[in-house]
Design a protein around this motif. Structure first.
Motif, PDB file in Angstrom:
ATOM      1  N   GLN A 194      -6.991  -0.434  -5.460  1.00  0.00           N
ATOM      2  CA  GLN A 194      -6.750  -2.049  -5.062  1.00  0.00           C
ATOM      3  C   GLN A 194      -7.312  -2.401  -4.181  1.00  0.00           C
ATOM      4  O   GLN A 194      -7.337  -3.646  -4.630  1.00  0.00           O
ATOM      5  N   ALA A 195      -8.656  -2.052  -3.788  1.00  0.00           N
ATOM      6  CA  ALA A 195      -9.952  -1.908  -2.947  1.00  0.00           C
ATOM      7  C   ALA A 195     -11.206  -3.045  -3.502  1.00  0.00           C
ATOM      8  O   ALA A 195     -10.821  -4.552  -3.576  1.00  0.00           O
ATOM      9  N   GLU A 196     -10.879  -2.854  -4.832  1.00  0.00           N
ATOM     10  CA  GLU A 196     -11.812  -2.901  -5.542  1.00  0.00           C
ATOM     11  C   GLU A 196     -11.059  -4.204  -6.161  1.00  0.00           C
ATOM     12  O   GLU A 196     -12.064  -5.409  -6.632  1.00  0.00           O
ATOM     13  N   ALA A 197      -9.863  -4.893  -6.447  1.00  0.00           N
ATOM     14  CA  ALA A 197      -8.730  -5.812  -6.557  1.00  0.00           C
ATOM     15  C   ALA A 197      -9.809  -7.213  -5.981  1.00  0.00           C
ATOM     16  O   ALA A 197      -9.615  -7.908  -6.168  1.00  0.00           O
ATOM     17  N   VAL A 198      -9.093  -6.396  -4.484  1.00  0.00           N
ATOM     18  CA  VAL A 198      -9.489  -7.240  -3.203  1.00  0.00           C
ATOM     19  C   VAL A 198     -10.837  -7.908  -3.071  1.00  0.00           C
ATOM     20  O   VAL A 198     -11.299  -9.177  -3.601  1.00  0.00           O
ATOM     21  N   GLN A 252      -3.028   8.755  -5.988  1.00  0.00           N
ATOM     22  CA  GLN A 252      -2.842   7.490  -4.916  1.00  0.00           C
ATOM     23  C   GLN A 252      -4.169   7.235  -4.860  1.00  0.00           C
ATOM     24  O   GLN A 252      -4.758   6.443  -4.217  1.00  0.00           O
ATOM     25  N   GLY A 253      -5.223   8.023  -4.086  1.00  0.00           N
ATOM     26  CA  GLY A 253      -6.685   8.140  -4.178  1.00  0.00           C
ATOM     27  C   GLY A 253      -7.368   6.775  -5.084  1.00  0.00           C
ATOM     28  O   GLY A 253      -8.218   6.167  -4.603  1.00  0.00           O
ATOM     29  N   THR A 254      -6.966   7.199  -6.191  1.00  0.00           N
ATOM     30  CA  THR A 254      -7.780   6.732  -7.699  1.00  0.00           C
ATOM     31  C   THR A 254      -6.527   5.025  -7.194  1.00  0.00           C
ATOM     32  O   THR A 254      -7.531   4.107  -7.127  1.00  0.00           O
ATOM     33  N   SER A 284      -8.696  -6.260 -15.173  1.00  0.00           N
ATOM     34  CA  SER A 284      -9.242  -4.273 -15.852  1.00  0.00           C
ATOM     35  C   SER A 284      -8.629  -3.311 -15.008  1.00  0.00           C
ATOM     36  O   SER A 284      -7.769  -2.716 -15.335  1.00  0.00           O
ATOM     37  N   LEU A 285      -8.397  -4.102 -13.644  1.00  0.00           N
ATOM     38  CA  LEU A 285      -8.331  -3.261 -12.442  1.00  0.00           C
ATOM     39  C   LEU A 285      -6.881  -2.973 -12.372  1.00  0.00           C
ATOM     40  O   LEU A 285      -6.282  -1.884 -12.386  1.00  0.00           O
ATOM     41  N   GLN A 286      -5.212  -4.261 -13.201  1.00  0.00           N
ATOM     42  CA  GLN A 286      -3.916  -3.986 -11.804  1.00  0.00           C
ATOM     43  C   GLN A 286      -3.709  -3.301 -14.297  1.00  0.00           C
ATOM     44  O   GLN A 286      -2.822  -2.190 -13.770  1.00  0.00           O
ATOM     45  N   ARG A 287      -4.759  -2.796 -15.509  1.00  0.00           N
ATOM     46  CA  ARG A 287      -4.232  -1.716 -16.155  1.00  0.00           C
ATOM     47  C   ARG A 287      -4.465  -0.874 -15.698  1.00  0.00           C
ATOM     48  O   ARG A 287      -3.383  -0.306 -15.672  1.00  0.00           O
TER      49      ARG A 287
END
Length: 196
Positions: free
Chosen positions: A98-102, A91-93, A6-9
């Motif tokens: 990316q941080a949430e995915a990590v 870019q902030g989003t 979901s984060l990647q989408r």
């Protein structure tokens, strides 16, 4: 895994929006360059008129073109500022996603590690339970043999009656106590009669 997908989408959507805005920005810059070229063409045209005509035409056209260009520049600067702001927000989003995915991946790794540890503990407990069961069965078997020997020794004495059915522990204890008492009384009798 679902959370990561979901984060990647979301990241792909945001990046697509970012590309679209950058394309629009390039288009606006291209239009600005075209306006400048038109302005240059007008300037070139003025050079071919008579001095007086050129001055009058130049003043009128330059004022009109200047006004138009100022409007275009103001509008495009506003649009560029809005797009730069939106780009910054996107870019902030994207950075946040990316941080949430990590973080999600790390959380999944921690969960897998915890699951492995729990599985290891479970296997160890099952092994301990099996060993305990074997030891308990062995102890039970030894206790039953010892109990049978006690019963056999207790009821093999001359004059004792064979037990009827299965005996309880209390009944075995009572029979042993009775046998012990009888022997004690017999020894006392012999002692009273002076026998060795």
């Amino acid at each position: 895994t679902g959370a990561i997908s979901s984060l990647q989408r979301q990241m792909e959507i945001q990046e697509s929006e970012l590309r679209r805005i950058r394309s629009e920005k390039e288009l606006l810059q291209k239009q600005l360059r075209e306006r400048e070229a038109q302005f240059q063409a007008v300037s070139d045209k003025l050079c071919s008129l008579t001095e007086e005509q050129r001055q009058e035409e130049a003043v009128m056209m330059m004022e009109e073109e200047n006004h138009n260009l100022q409007q275009v520049v103001t509008e495009q600067e506003f649009q560029l500022a809005e797009q730069n702001k939106l780009i910054s927000e996107l870019q902030g989003t994207i950075s946040q996603l990316q941080a949430e995915a990590v973080t999600t991946r790390l959380h999944l790794l921690e969960q897998k590690q915890a699951q492995k540890e729990i599985q290891s503990q479970l296997e160890e407990l099952q092994h301990t339970e099996l060993q305990t069961r074997v030891a308990l069965e062995l102890s039970s078997s030894k206790f039953e043999r010892y109990r049978n020997k006690i019963i056999q020794a207790t009821f093999s004495v001359e004059g004792s009656q064979d037990p009827h059915g299965e005996l309880t522990d209390d009944e075995v204890l009572e029979a042993m106590q009775k046998l012990f008492n009888e022997r004690t009384e017999f020894q006392q009798m012999l002692k009273n009669k002076g026998s060795k």
